[in-house]
Design a protein around this motif. Structure first.
Motif, PDB file in Angstrom:
ATOM      1  N   LEU A   1       0.810  -1.211   0.000  1.00  0.00           N
ATOM      2  CA  LEU A   1       0.000   0.000   0.000  1.00  0.00           C
ATOM      3  C   LEU A   1       0.844   1.262   0.000  1.00  0.00           C
ATOM      4  CD1 LEU A   1      -2.862  -0.953   2.494  1.00  0.00           C
ATOM      5  CD2 LEU A   1      -2.751  -1.279   0.017  1.00  0.00           C
ATOM      6  N   ILE A   2       2.157   1.092  -0.075  1.00  0.00           N
ATOM      7  CA  ILE A   2       3.047   2.254  -0.143  1.00  0.00           C
ATOM      8  C   ILE A   2       3.084   2.802  -1.554  1.00  0.00           C
ATOM      9  CG2 ILE A   2       5.440   3.036   0.097  1.00  0.00           C
ATOM     10  CD1 ILE A   2       5.749   0.943   2.322  1.00  0.00           C
ATOM     11  N   HIS A   3       3.291   1.909  -2.510  1.00  0.00           N
ATOM     12  CA  HIS A   3       3.405   2.314  -3.908  1.00  0.00           C
ATOM     13  C   HIS A   3       2.062   2.150  -4.603  1.00  0.00           C
ATOM     14  CE1 HIS A   3       7.440   0.942  -2.584  1.00  0.00           C
ATOM     15  NE2 HIS A   3       7.801   2.084  -3.157  1.00  0.00           N
ATOM     16  N   THR A   4       1.366   3.243  -4.813  1.00  0.00           N
ATOM     17  CA  THR A   4       0.097   3.228  -5.528  1.00  0.00           C
ATOM     18  C   THR A   4       0.361   3.726  -6.939  1.00  0.00           C
ATOM     19  OG1 THR A   4      -0.487   5.470  -4.819  1.00  0.00           O
ATOM     20  CG2 THR A   4      -1.124   3.657  -3.370  1.00  0.00           C
ATOM     21  N   ASP A   5      -0.609   4.374  -7.534  1.00  0.00           N
ATOM     22  CA  ASP A   5      -0.425   4.872  -8.897  1.00  0.00           C
ATOM     23  C   ASP A   5      -0.010   6.338  -8.912  1.00  0.00           C
ATOM     24  OD1 ASP A   5      -0.503   4.129 -11.674  1.00  0.00           O
ATOM     25  OD2 ASP A   5      -2.171   5.523 -11.905  1.00  0.00           O
TER      26      ASP A   5
END
Length: 342
Positions: free
Chosen positions: A313-317
């Motif tokens: 959930l750290i790297h989203t779009d």
């Protein structure tokens, strides 16, 4: 991608984040401001406060994960580019189903993933058409019934897409579950939002086209219901001359499975009951799934499952910083109820 880091003073950082304000001499720390290139500011503070309210309810209900939810997103480590834009680099999230920080991150990631998947499907199947389907069943009144109904709806949907007339038109789908709370009778409404990709022949003749009442009959049959359920289907039509505009449908399927306003009201006793029911109802449930070509593309693009406990959930779009100038750490201040950069 090149990385260059440097140390910046508190005053330099303030000028980058707040270019039109003057840093007071007595101010010892800077309030976090995570504004994106489109001008939208990320609601870190609001989501953290909502998460803490949820954690308090869990504590009263004696859920073991209460302290874990309370610590969700307490420390945020950002990379900052030369223009002052922030990208989250490290953080710890509790990943509880009702946590507003985690749901916000999931929704962003889910939306970003689906848009990439849809773009690739359109590239491969440019003549395909898209539908937005909503499937419902009768409301229920407790967590056990909710849990059972969500399982039955997932099974019913899998059965329905195998029906001959549905299957011969189907290219792929993305399905998401949503639960809302009726404020009048406090019942729970469960429904599925489905983004469907179908062959272009779907609209050509009666042998392929599925009318609204047929979708209703299929869903009633798949669920073995003794009543007529509410079903809605809409064709996603071209907009502004584009081949297809499905952004709103993607956003609808990617939104939170449960709204925080459904369990954050002025009635504390009611809030406790809703949280208890929702925790039971959503337990061990997969709320997002792909099928057909959309599932294949999801796998080919090596995307993780947003709904999994191990999801990143750290790297989203969000836009990734092309060149990192330096890093900052924002820590939640329990007294001031906001994130401060020290």
């Amino acid at each position: 991608m090149s990385y260059h880091t440097k140390t910046v003073s508190r005053r330099e950082l303030f000028v980058i984040l707040y270019p039109y304000r003057t840093l007071p001499q007595h101010e010892k720390s800077i309030t976090l401001k995570d504004q994106k290139k489109n001008g939208k500011e990320q609601p870190w503070k609001e989501k953290k406060i909502a998460s803490l309210d949820y954690a308090e309810l869990l504590h009263i209900l004696e859920f073991n994960k209460a302290s874990r939810v309370q610590q969700c997103g307490t420390v945020l480590d950002f990379n900052v580019d030369h223009e002052g834009y922030l990208t989250l680099a490290h953080a710890w999230f509790c990943k509880s189903r009702l946590c507003q920080i985690c749901n916000w991150r999931r929704a962003m990631k889910h939306s970003g993933q689906t848009k990439k998947i849809v773009a690739e499907v359109i590239r491969r199947k440019p003549k395909a058409r898209w539908l937005f389907l909503t499937l419902t069943v009768k409301n229920v009144y407790d967590g056990e019934e909710l849990n059972q109904n969500l399982s039955e709806m997932a099974r019913g949907f899998r059965k329905m897409v195998q029906y001959k007339k549905v299957a011969k038109n189907m290219i792929g789908f993305m399905r998401a579950s949503e639960v809302t709370v009726n404020p009048k009778d406090h019942s729970y409404n469960q429904h599925l939002h489905v983004l469907l990709c179908v062959e272009s022949t779907y609209f050509k003749n009666q042998d392929n086209y599925i009318k609204q009442n047929e979708w209703t009959q299929f869903w009633q049959k798949a669920m073995k219901l003794d009543y007529t359920p509410v079903v809605n289907v809409q064709a996603i039509k071209p907009k502004n001359g584009e081949k297809s505009d499905i952004a709103s449908a993607v956003d609808e399927t990617a939104k939170y499975p449960v709204k925080s306003t459904d369990y954050m009201t002025d009635d504390r006793d009611r809030n406790l009951q809703v949280v208890k029911d929702l925790e039971e109802g959503l337990r061990q449930k997969r709320l997002i799934s792909y099928g057909g070509l959309l599932k294949e593309v999801h796998k080919e693009l090596h995307m993780d499952e947003v709904d999994d406990e191990e999801a990143d959930l750290i790297h989203t779009d969000e836009d990734e910083a092309e060149e990192v100038a330096y890093s900052i750490v924002a820590i939640w201040n329990w007294q001031k109820k906001k994130y401060l950069i020290h």
